[in-house]
Design an enzyme around this catalytic site. Structure first.
Site, short mmCIF file in Angstrom:
data_model
loop_
_atom_site.label_atom_id
_atom_site.label_comp_id
_atom_site.label_asym_id
_atom_site.label_seq_id
_atom_site.Cartn_x
_atom_site.Cartn_y
_atom_site.Cartn_z
N GLY A 1 0.98 -1.04 -0.37
CA GLY A 1 0.29 0.14 -0.07
C GLY A 1 0.77 1.20 0.38
O GLY A 1 0.33 2.53 0.33
N GLN A 2 2.21 1.18 -0.35
CA GLN A 2 3.05 2.21 -0.40
C GLN A 2 2.93 3.08 -1.76
O GLN A 2 2.13 3.01 -2.47
CB GLN A 2 4.69 2.02 -0.12
CG GLN A 2 5.45 2.75 -0.07
CD GLN A 2 7.02 2.57 -0.24
OE1 GLN A 2 7.59 1.68 0.22
NE2 GLN A 2 8.04 3.77 0.00
N HIS B 1 8.60 5.90 5.42
CA HIS B 1 7.95 7.22 6.24
C HIS B 1 7.44 5.75 7.28
O HIS B 1 7.00 4.57 6.50
CB HIS B 1 7.01 7.64 6.34
CG HIS B 1 6.16 7.35 4.63
ND1 HIS B 1 6.64 7.17 3.31
CD2 HIS B 1 4.95 6.82 4.53
CE1 HIS B 1 5.65 6.49 3.00
NE2 HIS B 1 4.90 6.60 3.67
#
Ligand code: 5GP
Ligand code: ZN
Length: 113
Positions: free
Chosen positions: A92-93, A99
């Site tokens: 889901g990046q 981060h």
């Protein structure tokens, strides 16, 4: 820095963000599209694309420690919180600068979507 990396630009102060904490080579700011009452992003100030690309394991410890400290400071440590590192498309990046999401202020469900 790859031109166009939005988190490099935030780290450089070139685009605005609500910064909540600065550390040694790290920064935390509010997510633009919060998914919980507290939704902060913790980044290294230098560009690393994904968790897979992180050569420096000590950096990961520093980021996690920073997120833990932040959770305490914003008052979510006691009730609980979630730290998430989405990695690559299946993870889901969407922003390819490493981060940590720090999410809290409501109960989290499991399994994640
Ligand atoms: P990912 O999907 O890569 O794990 O998370 C990227 C996060 O960055 C998303 O939660 C998204 O809302 C946040 N985001 C994307 N662009 C910006 C921006 O320009 N400023 C801030 N503060 N957050 C952003
Ligand atoms: Zn970057």
């Amino acid at each position: 820095m790859p031109g166009g990396c939005v988190f490099c630009k935030i780290a450089a102060g070139e685009i605005p963000a609500t910064v909540v904490k600065r550390g040694d080579g790290m920064l935390a700011f509010q997510d633009l599209n919060p998914q919980a009452p507290t939704h902060l992003l913790v980044i290294p100030t230098h560009h690393v694309a994904t968790l897979n690309d992180t050569k420096d394991a000590a950096l990961l410890g520093k980021l996690l420690g920073f997120a833990r400290e932040l959770a305490r400071e914003v008052g979510i440590a006691g009730r609980g919180y979630r730290v998430v590192v989405n990695t690559n498309p299946d993870g889901g990046q969407t922003v390819f600068h490493l981060h940590l999401h720090l999410l809290g202020g409501r109960p989290m469900s499991w399994p994640p979507g």
